[in-house]
Scaffold this motif. Structure first.
Motif, PDB file in Angstrom:
ATOM      1  N   LEU A   1       0.941  -1.104   0.038  1.00 57.24           N
ATOM      2  CA  LEU A   1      -0.036  -0.080  -0.036  1.00 57.24           C
ATOM      3  C   LEU A   1       0.854   1.258  -0.002  1.00 57.24           C
ATOM      4  O   LEU A   1       0.370   2.386  -0.587  1.00 57.24           O
ATOM      5  N   GLU A   2       2.080   1.246   0.480  1.00 56.17           N
ATOM      6  CA  GLU A   2       2.977   2.465   0.656  1.00 56.17           C
ATOM      7  C   GLU A   2       3.314   3.129  -0.993  1.00 56.17           C
ATOM      8  O   GLU A   2       3.845   2.361  -1.767  1.00 56.17           O
ATOM      9  N   PRO A   3       2.867   4.197  -1.110  1.00 54.17           N
ATOM     10  CA  PRO A   3       3.239   4.670  -2.474  1.00 54.17           C
ATOM     11  C   PRO A   3       4.582   4.758  -3.051  1.00 54.17           C
ATOM     12  O   PRO A   3       4.611   4.449  -4.229  1.00 54.17           O
ATOM     13  N   ALA A   4       5.668   4.990  -2.068  1.00 53.66           N
ATOM     14  CA  ALA A   4       6.916   4.956  -2.453  1.00 53.66           C
ATOM     15  C   ALA A   4       7.105   3.518  -3.205  1.00 53.66           C
ATOM     16  O   ALA A   4       7.824   3.396  -4.329  1.00 53.66           O
ATOM     17  N   ARG A   5       6.760   2.446  -2.202  1.00 53.13           N
ATOM     18  CA  ARG A   5       7.086   1.250  -2.758  1.00 53.13           C
ATOM     19  C   ARG A   5       6.456   0.857  -4.134  1.00 53.13           C
ATOM     20  O   ARG A   5       6.852   0.032  -4.951  1.00 53.13           O
ATOM     21  N   LEU A   6       5.062   1.295  -4.175  1.00 51.61           N
ATOM     22  CA  LEU A   6       4.386   1.040  -5.324  1.00 51.61           C
ATOM     23  C   LEU A   6       5.141   1.589  -6.627  1.00 51.61           C
ATOM     24  O   LEU A   6       5.002   0.989  -7.699  1.00 51.61           O
ATOM     25  N   ARG A   7       5.739   2.770  -6.248  1.00 50.82           N
ATOM     26  CA  ARG A   7       6.386   3.441  -7.475  1.00 50.82           C
ATOM     27  C   ARG A   7       7.742   2.607  -7.618  1.00 50.82           C
ATOM     28  O   ARG A   7       7.884   2.388  -9.103  1.00 50.82           O
ATOM     29  N   GLU A   8       8.294   2.117  -6.946  1.00 55.89           N
ATOM     30  CA  GLU A   8       9.500   1.097  -7.259  1.00 55.89           C
ATOM     31  C   GLU A   8       9.070   0.082  -8.069  1.00 55.89           C
ATOM     32  O   GLU A   8       9.480  -0.513  -8.836  1.00 55.89           O
ATOM     33  N   LEU A   9       7.886  -0.828  -7.607  1.00 57.58           N
ATOM     34  CA  LEU A   9       7.344  -1.821  -8.247  1.00 57.58           C
ATOM     35  C   LEU A   9       6.889  -1.670  -9.581  1.00 57.58           C
ATOM     36  O   LEU A   9       7.270  -2.399 -10.614  1.00 57.58           O
ATOM     37  N   ALA A  10       6.372  -0.402  -9.809  1.00 57.00           N
ATOM     38  CA  ALA A  10       5.825  -0.033 -11.079  1.00 57.00           C
ATOM     39  C   ALA A  10       7.165   0.157 -12.174  1.00 57.00           C
ATOM     40  O   ALA A  10       6.904  -0.257 -13.219  1.00 57.00           O
ATOM     41  N   ARG A  11       8.272   0.722 -11.714  1.00 57.94           N
ATOM     42  CA  ARG A  11       9.285   0.668 -12.402  1.00 57.94           C
ATOM     43  C   ARG A  11       9.835  -0.774 -12.649  1.00 57.94           C
ATOM     44  O   ARG A  11      10.497  -1.018 -13.652  1.00 57.94           O
ATOM     45  N   ALA A  12       9.643  -1.676 -11.616  1.00 55.27           N
ATOM     46  CA  ALA A  12      10.347  -2.783 -11.783  1.00 55.27           C
ATOM     47  C   ALA A  12       9.652  -3.603 -12.850  1.00 55.27           C
ATOM     48  O   ALA A  12      10.144  -4.320 -13.582  1.00 55.27           O
ATOM     49  N   TRP A  13       8.105  -3.512 -12.829  1.00 57.22           N
ATOM     50  CA  TRP A  13       7.473  -4.113 -13.896  1.00 57.22           C
ATOM     51  C   TRP A  13       7.772  -3.795 -15.158  1.00 57.22           C
ATOM     52  O   TRP A  13       8.057  -4.477 -16.043  1.00 57.22           O
ATOM     53  N   GLU A  14       7.813  -2.359 -15.453  1.00 55.83           N
ATOM     54  CA  GLU A  14       8.177  -1.817 -16.633  1.00 55.83           C
ATOM     55  C   GLU A  14       9.689  -2.312 -17.102  1.00 55.83           C
ATOM     56  O   GLU A  14       9.844  -2.601 -18.175  1.00 55.83           O
ATOM     57  N   SER A  15      10.667  -2.120 -16.331  1.00 57.78           N
ATOM     58  CA  SER A  15      11.936  -2.547 -16.631  1.00 57.78           C
ATOM     59  C   SER A  15      11.962  -4.088 -16.990  1.00 57.78           C
ATOM     60  O   SER A  15      12.745  -4.296 -18.019  1.00 57.78           O
ATOM     61  N   LYS A  16      11.200  -4.894 -16.436  1.00 56.90           N
ATOM     62  CA  LYS A  16      11.289  -6.423 -16.717  1.00 56.90           C
ATOM     63  C   LYS A  16      10.341  -6.712 -17.930  1.00 56.90           C
ATOM     64  O   LYS A  16      10.937  -7.591 -18.708  1.00 56.90           O
ATOM     65  N   TYR A  17       9.144  -6.144 -18.130  1.00 52.73           N
ATOM     66  CA  TYR A  17       8.326  -6.644 -19.220  1.00 52.73           C
ATOM     67  C   TYR A  17       8.047  -5.386 -20.246  1.00 52.73           C
ATOM     68  O   TYR A  17       7.614  -5.963 -21.157  1.00 52.73           O
ATOM     69  N   GLY A  18       8.833  -4.425 -20.173  1.00 48.59           N
ATOM     70  CA  GLY A  18       8.655  -3.343 -21.202  1.00 48.59           C
ATOM     71  C   GLY A  18       7.354  -2.316 -20.845  1.00 48.59           C
ATOM     72  O   GLY A  18       6.677  -2.370 -20.028  1.00 48.59           O
ATOM     73  N   PRO A  19       7.452  -1.571 -21.992  1.00 53.43           N
ATOM     74  CA  PRO A  19       6.653  -0.309 -21.795  1.00 53.43           C
ATOM     75  C   PRO A  19       4.864  -0.818 -21.943  1.00 53.43           C
ATOM     76  O   PRO A  19       3.950   0.122 -21.407  1.00 53.43           O
ATOM     77  N   ASP A  20       4.810  -2.013 -22.295  1.00 48.46           N
ATOM     78  CA  ASP A  20       3.241  -2.627 -22.187  1.00 48.46           C
ATOM     79  C   ASP A  20       2.607  -2.477 -21.078  1.00 48.46           C
ATOM     80  O   ASP A  20       1.426  -2.861 -20.884  1.00 48.46           O
ATOM     81  N   TRP A  21       3.786  -2.796 -20.216  1.00 48.68           N
ATOM     82  CA  TRP A  21       3.388  -3.003 -18.565  1.00 48.68           C
ATOM     83  C   TRP A  21       3.612  -1.742 -17.991  1.00 48.68           C
ATOM     84  O   TRP A  21       4.230  -1.879 -16.839  1.00 48.68           O
ATOM     85  N   HIS A  22       3.103  -0.500 -18.297  1.00 48.56           N
ATOM     86  CA  HIS A  22       3.755   0.555 -17.564  1.00 48.56           C
ATOM     87  C   HIS A  22       2.384   0.706 -16.612  1.00 48.56           C
ATOM     88  O   HIS A  22       1.222   0.977 -16.960  1.00 48.56           O
ATOM     89  N   PHE A  23       2.709   0.995 -15.343  1.00 48.55           N
ATOM     90  CA  PHE A  23       1.648   1.358 -14.393  1.00 48.55           C
ATOM     91  C   PHE A  23       1.782   2.635 -13.786  1.00 48.55           C
ATOM     92  O   PHE A  23       3.156   2.990 -13.434  1.00 48.55           O
ATOM     93  N   GLU A  24       0.714   3.378 -13.608  1.00 52.82           N
ATOM     94  CA  GLU A  24       0.765   4.626 -12.790  1.00 52.82           C
ATOM     95  C   GLU A  24       0.393   4.195 -11.333  1.00 52.82           C
ATOM     96  O   GLU A  24      -0.928   3.232 -11.448  1.00 52.82           O
ATOM     97  N   VAL A  25       0.773   4.769 -10.372  1.00 51.12           N
ATOM     98  CA  VAL A  25       0.331   4.276  -9.147  1.00 51.12           C
ATOM     99  C   VAL A  25      -0.874   5.219  -8.682  1.00 51.12           C
ATOM    100  O   VAL A  25      -0.955   6.236  -8.855  1.00 51.12           O
ATOM    101  N   HIS A  26      -1.946   4.603  -7.951  1.00 51.22           N
ATOM    102  CA  HIS A  26      -3.132   4.889  -7.450  1.00 51.22           C
ATOM    103  C   HIS A  26      -2.877   5.094  -5.996  1.00 51.22           C
ATOM    104  O   HIS A  26      -2.845   4.064  -5.303  1.00 51.22           O
ATOM    105  N   GLU A  27      -2.943   6.318  -5.540  1.00 51.36           N
ATOM    106  CA  GLU A  27      -2.563   6.498  -4.051  1.00 51.36           C
ATOM    107  C   GLU A  27      -4.006   6.684  -3.241  1.00 51.36           C
ATOM    108  O   GLU A  27      -4.548   7.747  -3.513  1.00 51.36           O
ATOM    109  N   ALA A  28      -4.374   5.777  -2.663  1.00 53.64           N
ATOM    110  CA  ALA A  28      -5.877   5.705  -2.043  1.00 53.64           C
ATOM    111  C   ALA A  28      -5.772   5.164  -0.633  1.00 53.64           C
ATOM    112  O   ALA A  28      -6.840   4.451  -0.731  1.00 53.64           O
ATOM    113  N   GLY A  29      -5.094   5.135   0.143  1.00 54.60           N
ATOM    114  CA  GLY A  29      -5.159   4.408   1.439  1.00 54.60           C
ATOM    115  C   GLY A  29      -5.379   2.938   1.452  1.00 54.60           C
ATOM    116  O   GLY A  29      -4.330   2.391   0.487  1.00 54.60           O
ATOM    117  N   ALA A  30      -6.364   2.418   1.671  1.00 55.92           N
ATOM    118  CA  ALA A  30      -6.636   0.982   1.512  1.00 55.92           C
ATOM    119  C   ALA A  30      -6.891   0.442   0.168  1.00 55.92           C
ATOM    120  O   ALA A  30      -6.948  -0.682  -0.292  1.00 55.92           O
TER     121      ALA A  30
END
Length: 182
Positions: free
Chosen positions: A111-140
Motif C-alpha cells: 500500500l505504500e506509495p513509494a514502494r508501489l512506484r518502485e514496483l511499477a518501475r520494476a514491472w516496466e523494466s522487466k516486461y517493457g512499456p506495455d506493462w507501464h503502471f501509474e500508482v493510485h494512492e488511495a489508502g486501503a
C-alpha cells in the motif's frame, strides 16, 4: 518488510529420496536469480469454499519477495481476502532439463506509495512499456491504475521454497526461511 535489511539465508536441504546420488543441494542465490528472470508464474490460491484456484500471471522479484498484481474484483483478490496463503511456481515445461521453483508464503498487500512506484518501475523494466503502471494512492485502495480500475499489488516473501533440478543429476532442494524470507 524492511527495505534496507539484508535477506536472511535460508536453511537448505537436499531431499535424497527425490534426488540422484550425485546431486548437491541447490543454491538459493541461483534460485533467486531464476525467480528474477522468470517471465511467467503460476499462482495457486484457495477459494472461500476450499476449492483450489490456479492461474498464470507475471511477477517481479524485488527486495526479497515475489510481487504480483490482480484486479480488486478478480477471483485471485477475492480468494486472498479470505485466505492469503499462496503457492507460486515457475520453471520449464520439460522433464529432463531445466529447473522448476515453488515458493510458498503469505500474500500481503503493498500500500505504500513509494514502494508501489518502485514496483511499477520494476514491472516496466522487466516486461517493457506495455506493462507501464501509474500508482493510485488511495489508502486501503492503493495499487496500480489499470484499464478496468485499481489493480492490487501483493508481495509474497518465501516461507518455504523448493527447487527441482531436472536432468542428470535430478535434485530436490528445500529452502526454509526462518523469518519469512527477510
Amino acid at each position: 518488510m524492511s527495505e534496507n535489511r539484508p535477506e536472511t539465508p535460508p536453511q537448505t536441504r537436499l531431499d535424497a529420496r527425490y534426488s540422484s546420488p550425485s546431486a548437491a543441494p541447490g543454491d538459493w542465490a541461483r534460485a533467486r536469480e531464476e525467480l528474477t528472470r522468470a517471465e511467467l508464474f503460476w499462482l495457486a490460491t484457495v477459494r472461500p469454499d476450499g476449492r483450489p484456484h490456479v492461474t498464470p500471471l507475471i511477477a517481479v522479484w524485488h527486495e526479497g519477495a515475489l510481487h504480483f498484481t490482480t484486479g480488486a474484483d478478480e477471483r485471485k483478490a477475492r480468494n486472498l481476502a479470505a485466505n492469503p496463503e499462496v503457492v507460486m511456481t515457475t520453471g520449464t515445461n520439460t522433464w529432463a532439463e531445466g529447473h522448476d521453483l515453488v515458493v510458498e508464503g503469505r500474500a500481503v498487500r503493498v500500500l505504500e506509495p513509494a514502494r508501489l512506484r518502485e514496483l511499477a518501475r520494476a514491472w516496466e523494466s522487466k516486461y517493457g512499456p506495455d506493462w507501464h503502471f501509474e500508482v493510485h494512492e488511495a489508502g486501503a485502495e492503493s495499487g496500480f491504475r489499470a484499464q478496468h480500475g485499481t489493480s492490487y499489488v501483493f508481495a509474497v516473501e518465501p516461507r518455504t521454497a523448493f527447487g527441482f533440478a531436472k536432468g542428470e543429476p535430478f535434485g530436490q532442494t528445500r529452502w526454509r526461511f526462518p523469518d519469512g524470507g527477510r
